[in-house]
Design a protein around this motif. Structure first.
Motif, PDB file in Angstrom:
ATOM      1  N   PHE A 188       0.844  -1.187   0.000  1.00  0.00           N
ATOM      2  CA  PHE A 188       0.000   0.000   0.000  1.00  0.00           C
ATOM      3  C   PHE A 188       0.884   1.242   0.000  1.00  0.00           C
ATOM      4  N   LEU A 209      -0.751  -0.712  -4.483  1.00  0.00           N
ATOM      5  CA  LEU A 209      -1.987   0.063  -4.365  1.00  0.00           C
ATOM      6  C   LEU A 209      -1.607   1.487  -3.997  1.00  0.00           C
ATOM      7  N   SER A 283      -9.669  -0.824  -2.580  1.00  0.00           N
ATOM      8  CA  SER A 283      -8.360  -1.421  -2.310  1.00  0.00           C
ATOM      9  C   SER A 283      -8.484  -2.684  -1.465  1.00  0.00           C
TER      10      SER A 283
END
Length: 296
Positions: A188, A209, A283
């Protein structure tokens, strides 16, 4: 305020209501030896182990290693942060073990966010070695399927995912040759510049992400990394960029300016951090879809 060690001591065998339908998972504070050494001895790290309910030595389950960002894995009261507990709950609900690793407290650090890059005592070298130590620890547990391990990191922890899976680095290449590598990796909003410069060839399928409006760790270098790595590896990385999302978009906290962060796209101007509901939900589903496919 008590330290994380004090406030979390004695949690072994504590049952917490986690996961869908209140499924029970056992939480224990454990010691995880890093491959980083101090005076010739492995540095002992603090781990928080959440075993999947149905897993046994006869039927081992996948395990996911959670790698915290620059703020560490704890909240202001010294307990595991809402983000960590939230993701542990989601992972346990899938039937996967979860290990939250603390790379800061054992080194006398509370956070790295306000420290300039280049002055930090805890770098990607230390965090990479912590990751390999944790993978080794997980592989040795009878209830864990050592062939189905995954990395999951945020921000500085997301960068750790890249640093620990880039076979262009000698330590990663050596670990891979010893079969010490993840089956899958999710990062992330990582900082991608260092591995973009080195050249990134993943040791496992990777999903990045990123937030389209992230002014701390911008999406553009990660997009360039994914494109450039296509020529270096058969395991083509994937990236999802969520429009209008800032750093920490998977949080439930409102967006705010952190003027105390010296790093970022515009050093000295501060960075924006906070959640975006649409990006948070998307996500979460993208992460789960990816891990389900890779850990099946």
């Amino acid at each position: 305020m008590s330290s994380p060690i004090q406030s979390l001591a004695g949690l072994a065998a504590l049952l917490l209501g986690l996961g869908a339908g209140g499924a029970q998972a056992t939480q224990a504070q454990v010691q995880v030896p890093s491959l980083d050494q101090r005076e010739g001895q492995a540095l002992p790290l603090i781990g928080h182990w959440f075993a999947a309910k149905a897993a046994t030595s006869a039927k081992p389950a996948p395990a996911v290693l959670l790698l915290h960002g620059c703020g560490g894995p704890y909240d202001k009261k010294g307990g595991l942060s809402e983000r960590m507990l939230d993701y542990v709950s989601v992972l346990n609900a899938e039937g996967w073990h979860a290990l939250v690793l603390d790379s800061l407290t054992p080194r006398g650090e509370k956070e790295l966010c306000t420290q300039k890059i280049g002055t930090r005592a805890v770098t990607m070298t230390e965090r990479r070695r912590d990751t390999f130590g944790a993978l080794q620890w997980l592989s040795a547990r009878p209830e864990v399927d050592a062939q189905r391990l995954a990395l999951l990191g945020w921000s500085n922890g997301g960068s750790t995912v890249l640093a620990s899976s880039n076979t262009q680095h000698p330590e990663v290449k050596a670990a891979t040759e010893k079969a010490l590598k993840p089956r899958a990796a999710v990062a992330f909003y990582p900082g991608c510049e260092a591995d973009l410069k080195r050249g990134y060839s993943p040791s496992a399928p990777l999903l990045i992400l990123s937030g389209g409006s992230d002014d701390w760790t911008a999406a553009a270098p990660c997009q360039a990394l994914v494109k450039a790595s296509e020529t270096l590896s058969l395991a083509k990385p994937q990236i999802k960029v969520y429009p209008g999302a800032f750093h920490g978009f998977d949080s439930s906290a409102p967006v705010r300016l952190r003027a105390d962060v010296p790093n970022g796209v515009t050093p000295g101007a501060g960075v924006h951090v906070g959640g975006q509901p649409a990006a948070r939900e998307a996500s979460r589903q993208d992460m789960l879809s990816f891990l389900r496919e890779q850990l099946k």
